[in-house]
Design a protein around this motif. Structure first.
Motif: not given
Length: 197
Positions: A127-131, A192-197
Protein backbone atom coordinates in the motif's frame (compact mmCIF):
# COMPACT_ATOMS: atom_id res chain seq x y z
CA UNK A 1 -22.13 -6.10 -20.86
CA UNK A 2 -18.57 -5.39 -19.72
CA UNK A 3 -19.01 -7.53 -16.62
CA UNK A 4 -20.16 -10.47 -18.73
CA UNK A 5 -17.16 -10.52 -21.06
CA UNK A 6 -14.84 -9.59 -18.22
CA UNK A 7 -15.69 -12.73 -16.30
CA UNK A 8 -14.80 -14.84 -19.33
CA UNK A 9 -11.62 -12.91 -20.06
CA UNK A 10 -10.47 -13.53 -16.49
CA UNK A 11 -10.48 -17.25 -17.14
CA UNK A 12 -8.41 -16.83 -20.28
CA UNK A 13 -5.95 -14.52 -18.52
CA UNK A 14 -4.71 -17.39 -16.41
CA UNK A 15 -2.54 -18.73 -19.25
CA UNK A 16 0.99 -18.04 -20.39
CA UNK A 17 2.67 -17.00 -17.14
CA UNK A 18 6.43 -17.37 -17.15
CA UNK A 19 7.50 -20.82 -18.32
CA UNK A 20 3.99 -21.96 -19.13
CA UNK A 21 3.07 -22.68 -22.74
CA UNK A 22 -0.31 -21.62 -24.07
CA UNK A 23 -3.13 -23.64 -22.56
CA UNK A 24 -6.60 -23.92 -24.02
CA UNK A 25 -9.17 -22.49 -21.61
CA UNK A 26 -12.74 -21.24 -21.96
CA UNK A 27 -13.01 -18.65 -24.69
CA UNK A 28 -13.40 -14.92 -24.15
CA UNK A 29 -15.37 -12.82 -26.64
CA UNK A 30 -14.05 -9.48 -27.82
CA UNK A 31 -16.39 -6.72 -26.66
CA UNK A 32 -17.93 -4.88 -29.57
CA UNK A 33 -18.46 -1.64 -27.61
CA UNK A 34 -16.45 -0.52 -24.60
CA UNK A 35 -19.09 1.95 -23.43
CA UNK A 36 -21.47 4.53 -24.81
CA UNK A 37 -20.32 8.01 -25.85
CA UNK A 38 -22.55 9.52 -23.19
CA UNK A 39 -20.87 7.50 -20.45
CA UNK A 40 -17.38 8.39 -21.67
CA UNK A 41 -18.20 12.10 -21.69
CA UNK A 42 -19.50 12.05 -18.13
CA UNK A 43 -16.66 9.89 -16.77
CA UNK A 44 -13.73 11.78 -18.31
CA UNK A 45 -14.06 14.44 -15.58
CA UNK A 46 -12.97 11.80 -13.04
CA UNK A 47 -9.94 10.67 -14.99
CA UNK A 48 -8.03 11.02 -18.23
CA UNK A 49 -9.32 10.59 -21.78
CA UNK A 50 -8.40 7.35 -23.60
CA UNK A 51 -4.77 7.14 -24.74
CA UNK A 52 -2.67 4.05 -25.37
CA UNK A 53 -0.03 3.36 -22.72
CA UNK A 54 3.60 3.29 -23.86
CA UNK A 55 5.67 2.49 -20.75
CA UNK A 56 5.27 1.28 -17.17
CA UNK A 57 7.66 2.17 -14.32
CA UNK A 58 7.58 0.76 -10.80
CA UNK A 59 10.35 2.49 -8.82
CA UNK A 60 10.21 0.31 -5.70
CA UNK A 61 11.08 -2.88 -7.57
CA UNK A 62 13.20 -1.31 -10.32
CA UNK A 63 10.81 -2.42 -13.07
CA UNK A 64 10.60 -0.47 -16.33
CA UNK A 65 9.28 -1.68 -19.66
CA UNK A 66 7.66 -0.49 -22.83
CA UNK A 67 4.12 -1.83 -23.23
CA UNK A 68 2.97 -3.95 -26.12
CA UNK A 69 -0.75 -4.27 -26.87
CA UNK A 70 -2.21 -7.67 -26.07
CA UNK A 71 -5.40 -8.97 -27.62
CA UNK A 72 -6.79 -12.43 -28.08
CA UNK A 73 -5.20 -15.50 -29.66
CA UNK A 74 -7.02 -17.33 -32.49
CA UNK A 75 -8.53 -19.66 -29.86
CA UNK A 76 -9.69 -16.53 -27.98
CA UNK A 77 -7.37 -16.96 -25.02
CA UNK A 78 -5.70 -13.75 -23.92
CA UNK A 79 -2.29 -13.03 -25.40
CA UNK A 80 0.69 -12.57 -23.11
CA UNK A 81 4.08 -10.98 -23.84
CA UNK A 82 6.51 -13.45 -25.45
CA UNK A 83 8.05 -15.68 -22.79
CA UNK A 84 11.35 -15.47 -24.71
CA UNK A 85 11.36 -11.77 -23.74
CA UNK A 86 10.50 -11.99 -20.03
CA UNK A 87 11.32 -8.32 -19.38
CA UNK A 88 8.59 -7.18 -21.78
CA UNK A 89 5.26 -6.08 -20.24
CA UNK A 90 1.99 -5.63 -22.07
CA UNK A 91 -1.45 -4.06 -21.69
CA UNK A 92 -4.75 -5.72 -22.43
CA UNK A 93 -6.13 -3.54 -25.20
CA UNK A 94 -9.78 -4.58 -24.79
CA UNK A 95 -9.90 -3.08 -21.29
CA UNK A 96 -9.56 0.59 -20.33
CA UNK A 97 -6.38 2.51 -21.04
CA UNK A 98 -4.52 3.51 -17.83
CA UNK A 99 -5.97 6.74 -16.46
CA UNK A 100 -9.47 6.24 -17.85
CA UNK A 101 -12.27 5.61 -15.36
CA UNK A 102 -12.50 1.88 -14.84
CA UNK A 103 -9.88 -0.87 -14.56
CA UNK A 104 -6.85 -1.04 -16.88
CA UNK A 105 -4.86 -4.29 -16.97
CA UNK A 106 -1.10 -4.76 -17.41
CA UNK A 107 0.51 -8.21 -17.67
CA UNK A 108 4.09 -9.37 -17.27
CA UNK A 109 6.02 -12.54 -16.64
CA UNK A 110 7.46 -13.49 -13.28
CA UNK A 111 10.27 -15.28 -15.13
CA UNK A 112 11.01 -16.86 -18.47
CA UNK A 113 13.83 -18.14 -20.62
CA UNK A 114 15.63 -19.12 -17.37
CA UNK A 115 15.79 -15.54 -16.09
CA UNK A 116 13.68 -13.20 -13.94
CA UNK A 117 10.80 -11.44 -15.65
CA UNK A 118 9.63 -7.82 -15.53
CA UNK A 119 7.20 -8.61 -12.68
CA UNK A 120 9.55 -10.94 -10.77
CA UNK A 121 9.31 -8.72 -7.66
CA UNK A 122 5.68 -7.67 -8.12
CA UNK A 123 4.63 -9.44 -4.91
CA UNK A 124 6.79 -6.96 -2.93
CA UNK A 125 4.50 -4.02 -3.72
CA UNK A 126 2.54 -2.69 -0.75
CA UNK A 127 0.00 0.00 0.00
CA UNK A 128 1.27 3.44 -0.99
CA UNK A 129 3.88 2.30 -3.53
CA UNK A 130 3.74 4.12 -6.85
CA UNK A 131 3.26 2.89 -10.41
CA UNK A 132 3.69 5.26 -13.36
CA UNK A 133 2.33 4.68 -16.84
CA UNK A 134 3.36 6.93 -19.74
CA UNK A 135 0.72 7.45 -22.42
CA UNK A 136 0.85 8.19 -26.12
CA UNK A 137 -0.75 11.61 -25.61
CA UNK A 138 2.29 12.72 -23.58
CA UNK A 139 0.64 12.43 -20.18
CA UNK A 140 1.69 10.18 -17.31
CA UNK A 141 -0.88 8.35 -15.19
CA UNK A 142 0.40 7.89 -11.63
CA UNK A 143 -1.16 5.27 -9.40
CA UNK A 144 -0.88 4.41 -5.71
CA UNK A 145 -1.00 0.74 -4.79
CA UNK A 146 -3.96 -0.16 -2.58
CA UNK A 147 -3.16 -3.81 -2.05
CA UNK A 148 -1.36 -6.85 -3.40
CA UNK A 149 -2.72 -10.36 -3.23
CA UNK A 150 -1.63 -13.87 -4.13
CA UNK A 151 -4.51 -16.12 -5.06
CA UNK A 152 -4.97 -19.56 -6.60
CA UNK A 153 -5.74 -19.41 -10.30
CA UNK A 154 -8.89 -21.47 -9.85
CA UNK A 155 -10.13 -18.75 -7.45
CA UNK A 156 -9.32 -15.81 -9.73
CA UNK A 157 -11.27 -12.74 -8.42
CA UNK A 158 -12.99 -11.81 -11.66
CA UNK A 159 -15.28 -9.14 -10.25
CA UNK A 160 -12.50 -7.45 -8.27
CA UNK A 161 -10.19 -7.33 -11.31
CA UNK A 162 -12.65 -6.52 -14.09
CA UNK A 163 -15.65 -5.05 -12.32
CA UNK A 164 -16.57 -1.48 -13.28
CA UNK A 165 -15.22 1.29 -11.07
CA UNK A 166 -16.11 4.97 -10.98
CA UNK A 167 -12.48 5.99 -10.61
CA UNK A 168 -9.46 5.15 -12.80
CA UNK A 169 -7.77 2.01 -11.50
CA UNK A 170 -4.92 -0.26 -12.53
CA UNK A 171 -4.37 -4.00 -12.21
CA UNK A 172 -0.92 -5.58 -12.55
CA UNK A 173 -0.97 -9.34 -13.02
CA UNK A 174 1.70 -12.02 -13.05
CA UNK A 175 2.11 -15.60 -11.89
CA UNK A 176 3.25 -16.81 -8.50
CA UNK A 177 3.24 -19.64 -6.01
CA UNK A 178 4.55 -23.09 -6.77
CA UNK A 179 5.19 -24.35 -10.29
CA UNK A 180 3.01 -27.25 -11.41
CA UNK A 181 5.30 -29.40 -13.54
CA UNK A 182 2.43 -31.49 -14.89
CA UNK A 183 0.41 -28.46 -16.01
CA UNK A 184 3.51 -26.44 -17.02
CA UNK A 185 2.22 -23.38 -15.20
CA UNK A 186 2.32 -21.60 -11.88
CA UNK A 187 -0.50 -22.37 -9.46
CA UNK A 188 -1.26 -18.80 -8.35
CA UNK A 189 -1.60 -15.25 -9.62
CA UNK A 190 -0.09 -12.15 -8.04
CA UNK A 191 -2.47 -9.22 -8.49
CA UNK A 192 -1.75 -5.60 -7.61
CA UNK A 193 -4.65 -3.16 -7.29
CA UNK A 194 -3.84 0.54 -7.69
CA UNK A 195 -5.80 3.78 -7.96
CA UNK A 196 -5.00 6.94 -9.94
CA UNK A 197 -3.45 9.66 -7.78
Amino acid sequence: MRALWGSLVALALLTGCARAPEVTLPTAPVPTQRTSTTTVTSEVDRGLPPSEPTEVRIPKIGARSSLVPLGLNPDETVEVPPVEQPMQAGWYKHARTPGEPGPAVLLGHVDGNKQPGIFFRLKELAEGDEVEVSRKDGTTARFHVRRTEQIAKDSFPTDAVYGETDEPELRLITCGGGFDQAAHSYRDNIIVYATLI
